[in-house]
Design an enzyme around this catalytic site. Structure first.
Site, PDB file in Angstrom:
ATOM      1  CB  ALA A 166      -0.902   0.008   1.230  1.00 28.82           C
ATOM      2  CB  CYS A 169      11.417   6.866   0.446  1.00 27.17           C
ATOM      3  SG  CYS A 169      10.189   6.525   1.685  1.00 27.17           S
TER       4      CYS A 169
HETATM    5  C1  LIG Z   1       6.845   2.229   1.965  1.00 28.58           C
HETATM    6  S1  LIG Z   1       5.225   1.678   2.160  1.00 28.58           S
HETATM    7  C2  LIG Z   1       4.959   0.899   0.627  1.00 28.58           C
HETATM    8  C3  LIG Z   1       4.683   1.835  -0.489  1.00 28.58           C
HETATM    9  C4  LIG Z   1       4.247   1.098  -1.729  1.00 28.58           C
HETATM   10  N1  LIG Z   1       5.240   0.128  -2.136  1.00 28.58           N
HETATM   11  C5  LIG Z   1       3.955   2.028  -2.878  1.00 28.58           C
HETATM   12  O1  LIG Z   1       4.852   2.267  -3.691  1.00 28.58           O
HETATM   13  O2  LIG Z   1       2.850   2.521  -2.993  1.00 28.58           O
HETATM   14  C6  LIG Z   1       5.373   0.309   3.211  1.00 28.58           C
HETATM   15  C7  LIG Z   1       4.076  -0.431   3.452  1.00 28.58           C
HETATM   16  O3  LIG Z   1       4.414  -1.678   4.036  1.00 28.58           O
HETATM   17  C8  LIG Z   1       3.437  -2.044   4.971  1.00 28.58           C
HETATM   18  N2  LIG Z   1       4.058  -3.069   5.831  1.00 28.58           N
HETATM   19  C9  LIG Z   1       4.956  -2.900   6.810  1.00 28.58           C
HETATM   20  N3  LIG Z   1       5.312  -4.087   7.327  1.00 28.58           N
HETATM   21  C10 LIG Z   1       4.648  -5.040   6.633  1.00 28.58           C
HETATM   22  C11 LIG Z   1       4.605  -6.457   6.721  1.00 28.58           C
HETATM   23  N4  LIG Z   1       5.310  -7.125   7.616  1.00 28.58           N
HETATM   24  N5  LIG Z   1       3.799  -7.106   5.852  1.00 28.58           N
HETATM   25  C12 LIG Z   1       3.049  -6.433   4.941  1.00 28.58           C
HETATM   26  N6  LIG Z   1       3.042  -5.091   4.852  1.00 28.58           N
HETATM   27  C13 LIG Z   1       3.829  -4.399   5.681  1.00 28.58           C
HETATM   28  C14 LIG Z   1       3.111  -0.732   5.639  1.00 28.58           C
HETATM   29  O4  LIG Z   1       1.860  -0.784   6.270  1.00 28.58           O
HETATM   30  C15 LIG Z   1       3.153   0.230   4.473  1.00 28.58           C
HETATM   31  O5  LIG Z   1       1.884   0.366   3.906  1.00 28.58           O
END
Ligand SMILES: C[S@@+](CC[C@H](N)C(=O)[O-])C[C@H]1O[C@@H](n2cnc3c(N)ncnc32)[C@H](O)[C@@H]1O
Length: 612
Positions: A242, A423
C-alpha cells in the site's frame, strides 16, 4: 475556532525557532486542533503569502475588520479563496463572517494578482506559487512526475488528450526552466514517465480520475523497473504494497509485455486501512483481474513454501522506513504579512516561543539540545527524535525489521529476482541492509547475489547516482549495484534507494569437468561442445557432475526425441514440460527450471544477447 488562532500563532513565529515547522506542530502536545490540519493550513498560507498580502491589502480588509490580525486575515482569506472546502468555521461564526463580507472584493483582487503574474488560471498561479515557494525555501523545485499507466493508456494517447498543446522538451532541466508553462519531457530512465512543471495539477483531469495516469515520483518507479518482470517468469509478489504505486507499476510493465495466462501479482499489506487504499488503486489502475490483494496480511507470516506461492519468480520489497528521503515541503519562504495590528499570539504560539528561547539559550554554549529530527514514516507515524542517539536507535530498529523481511523474501523457492527499496537517506536502512543480507546464511545457501550494474535494465544501469562505497565497506561492485537518488541535486527526484538481488546455484566451480565457457560470474554459458547452454539471464546452468549425481532424481520425467508432431531437429532430451535439458549431442543445456530453454537453432541465432 482554535484552528485559525493556533495557526496564526505558528504562522507569525520565526521559522528558525524550535526546529522545523513540522516538528513544532507535531511535537506540540498542547495543540487542540488536529496537527495535520494546522500543518497544511500554515504551510499553504505561508507559500501563498506574497499573493495573499497583496489581496488583503488591496481589498483593505484589515481596516474594514478591526478584529482581524494580519495572520488571521491571511489564513482566512487563503481558505476562503483557495481551499476546496472553504473556511472551516460555522457560517455564523464572527471570523468567517468578517472575511466573507468582503468575498467579492477579495476575489477580484486575487484575479488582479493572477493577471499581474500573467497566469491564465488559478491553477497556473498555483504552479507559479509552488515553484517560487520551493525556490525561496532553499529547495530545488520538484517536477510533477506523471506515470502513464500502460494498462489503460499510452504516452501518445496522453499527449493527444490530457497534455494536448504541451511542448515536448528534451529534459527535466528544460521543464524546470520553463517557469510553469505547458511543457513536459519524456523521462530517459523510466519508460512511460513524464515530467511536468512543479505544481501542475493533474488530479482534475479525466485521465487521472480514470487511472490512465498515476502521480508517482521518478525514484519511486525504479524498483519495478529494476525488478523488470517478464512474462513466463512466474508470479510476482509485492510484499509491502500500500498504497499501491509500485504494485500497479509492476502490473503495467507485466501486462504491457504480454503477461502469460494465469500469471498473477500477490500484493500483501499488513495495515487494513492502507490495504483498502491499495485495493482501490489496483481497481482504478485496471489490474484487479490479475492482482490478488491480501488485506491485513503480514508478509512475514506468509509461508514461502506454500503451494500457492510455488511459482513466485520475483518479489518487490519496499518496506516501511524512516521516510527521510521524502520530498519535504517544510523549508518555508519568508512570510509576507499585510500591514496592520501586530500578530496576536496564542497559547500555543506563546508556549512555543518560550520553549524556543530556552532552546536558543541551551544551544548558545554548545551544550544544549539540537532541533529535533522528525521522522514521518509511510504508516503516518511521526517520531520526534531529540538526539543523535535516538535517531541511531530508531534506524537500527527499522533496519532489523527491513532485513528480516528481505531474508524472508530470499526463502521463496522459485524466486529468481528481488528488489529492496526505501525512501530513506540513511545507509543503515540501505547499503548496510544489503551487505547484511548478502552475508546471511540463507543468501549463501540459496545463491542470492547482488544484481550487478551491468546486468540491470538499460534505464537503471544508466542512472548515474550509485550506492555509497564507504557504506559498502569499500565493495565497489555492491556500491555500483546499488541505486541512490538525492533530492535537491537538480535531477528532480526524492531521496531513494534500491538494490536488486538475483539468484544463482550454489557455487560448484571447484570440481567442474570443463572446459566450459563461463561468464564473468561463473555461469556456464557454453558447454563442452561449444553449444550455448542458456541465454544469460542470471540462471546458472548445472555442472555435468551435478547432473550425473542427480540423475536418479525422478521428480521430472525425461524422454528422448522431439514431441509428437513437432519439427525439432532432435533428438533433444526434454523434460515432461518440454524443456530441452540435453541438446542434440547429449550435453546438458540447463537444469529444469522456470526458464524455458531455447531450441538449438534459436539459441545460436540469439547468442550474445546479454541485454535486457
Ligand atoms: C513504503 S510503504 C509501501 C509503499 C508502496 N510500495 C507504494 O509504492 O505505494 C510500506 C508499506 O508496508 C506495509 N508493511 C509494513 N510491514 C509489513 C509487513 N510485515 N507485511 C506487509 N506489509 C507491511 C506498511 O503498512 C506500508 O503500507
Amino acid at each position: 475556532m482554535s484552528l485559525y488562532h493556533e495557526a496564526a500563532g505558528l504562522l507569525s513565529a520565526p521559522t528558525t525557532h524550535g526546529g522545523s515547522l513540522k516538528s513544532r506542530i507535531f511535537g506540540n502536545k498542547e495543540l487542540k486542533s488536529p496537527p495535520a490540519q494546522v500543518y497544511a493550513l500554515v504551510l499553504e498560507t505561508r507559500k501563498w503569502s506574497v499573493v495573499l498580502k497583496e489581496v488583503v491589502e488591496n481589498a483593505q480588509l484589515l481596516s474594514a475588520e478591526r478584529k482581524l490580525t494580519p495572520p488571521l486575515a491571511l489564513l482566512l482569506t487563503h481558505d476562503l479563496l483557495l481551499a476546496k472546502s472553504g473556511i472551516a468555521l460555522p457560517a455564523s461564526h464572527g471570523l468567517r463572517a468578517a472575511v466573507e463580507r468582503h468575498k467579492g472584493r477579495l476575489t477580484s483582487e486575487l484575479s488582479r494578482a493572477r493577471l499581474r503574474r500573467k497566469c491564465a488560471t488559478v491553477e497556473a498561479l498555483r504552479a507559479l506559487v509552488e515553484t517560487e515557494a520551493l525556490t525561496a525555501g532553499g529547495r530545488t523545485p520538484h517536477p510533477r512526475w506523471v506515470r502513464v499507466n500502460a494498462l489503460k493508456s499510452t504516452v501518445d494517447d496522453q499527449l493527444e488528450k490530457t497534455f494536448k498543446g504541451y511542448e515536448v522538451v528534451a529534459g527535466v532541466e528544460e521543464v524546470m526552466a520553463s517557469g510553469g508553462g505547458k511543457v513536459l519531457c519524456l523521462d530517459g530512465n523510466v519508460p512511460n514517465l513524464l515530467a511536468l512543471p512543479p505544481g501542475t495539477d493533474v488530479t482534475r483531469s479525466e485521465a487521472y480520475r480514470k487511472g490512465e495516469v498515476i502521480l508517482q515520483d521518478k525514484a519511486s518507479c525504479f524498483p519495478a523497473c529494476l525488478l523488470d518482470p517478464r512474462p513466463g517468469e512466474g508470479d510476482v509478489v509485492d510484499a509491502c504494497a500500500a498504497p499501491g504505486n509500485k504494485t500497479t507499476h509492476l502490473a503495467g510493465i507485466l501486462e504491457g509485455r504480454g503477461r502469460e495466462e494465469g500469471e498473477r501479482i500477490f500484493a500483501f499489506e499488513k495495515d487494513k486501512g492502507r490495504a483498502k487504499t491499495l485495493e482501490k488503486m489496483v481497481k482504478i489502475a485496471g489490474s484487479d483481474g490479475f492482482t490478488v490483494v491480501h488485506q491485513g496480511q503480514d508478509f512475514l507470516k506468509v509461508d514461502p513454501n506454500s503451494e500457492k506461492y510455488a511459482k513466485v519468480g520475483a518479489l518487490l520489497l519496499d518496506p516501511s522506513c524512516s521516510g527521510s528521503g521524502i520530498v519535504g515541503r517544510d523549508d518555508l519562504p519568508e512570510l509576507h504579512l499585510p500591514e496592520g495590528p501586530a500578530a496576536g499570539g496564542t497559547a500555543a504560539g506563546k508556549k512555543g516561543d518560550k520553549k524556543d528561547r530556552k532552546r536558543k539559550r541551551e544551544n548558545k554554549d554548545g551544550s544544549g539540545e539540537k532541533p529535533p529530527v522528525v521522522l514521518v514514516d509511510d504508516d503516518g507515524e511521526t517520531t520526534i527524535l531529540s538526539s543523535e542517539k535516538d535517531l541511531k536507535t530508531r534506524i537500527e530498529a527499522l533496519a532489523a525489521f527491513q532485513l528480516t523481511l528481505l531474508l524472508h523474501a530470499f526463502a521463496f523457492p522459485a524466486a529468481r529476482k528481488i528488489t529492496y527499496s526505501t525512501c530513506s537517506v540513511y545507509a543503515g536502512e540501505n547499503e548496510h541492509v544489503v551487505l547484511k543480507a548478502l552475508a546471511s546464511d540463507i543468501a549463501r545457501q540459496c545463491g542470492w547475489k547482488v544484481l550487478r550494474r551491468e546486468k540491470q535494465t538499460r534505464g537503471m544501469r544508466e542512472w548515474p547516482v550509485r550506492g555509497d562505497p564507504d557504506a559498502c565497506d569499500g565493495d565497489t561492485d555492491v556500491a555500483e549495484a546499488c541505486i541512490r537518488t538525492y533530492r535537491d541535486d537538480g535531477r528532480g527526484v526524492m531521496g531513494f534507494f534500491v538494490a536488486g538481488f538475483v539468484r544463482e546455484e550454489a557455487s560448484t566451480t571447484e570440481d567442474d569437468l570443463g572446459p566450459y565457457v563461463r561468464d564473468a560470474e561463473g555461469v556456464i554459458i557454453r558447454d563442452e561442445m561449444g553449444i550455448p547452454t542458456l541465454k544469460a539471464t542470471g540462471e546458472k546452468a548445472i555442472d555435468l557432475n551435478e547432473l550425473e549425481t542427480d540423475s536418479d532424481d525422478k521428480s521430472t520425467e525425461i524422454y528422448i526425441g522431439p514431441p509428437e508432431g513437432g519439427d525439432d531437429e532432435g533428438p533433444y532430451v526434454r523434460d515432461a514440460e518440454g524443456r530441452i535439458i540435453r541438446d542434440a549431442m547429449g550435453m546438458p543445456t540447463l537444469k529444469a527450471t522456470l526458464q524455458t530453454a531455447k531450441d538449438k537453432n534459436d539459441a545460436d541465432d540469439e547468442w550474445g544477447g546479454f541485454d535486457d
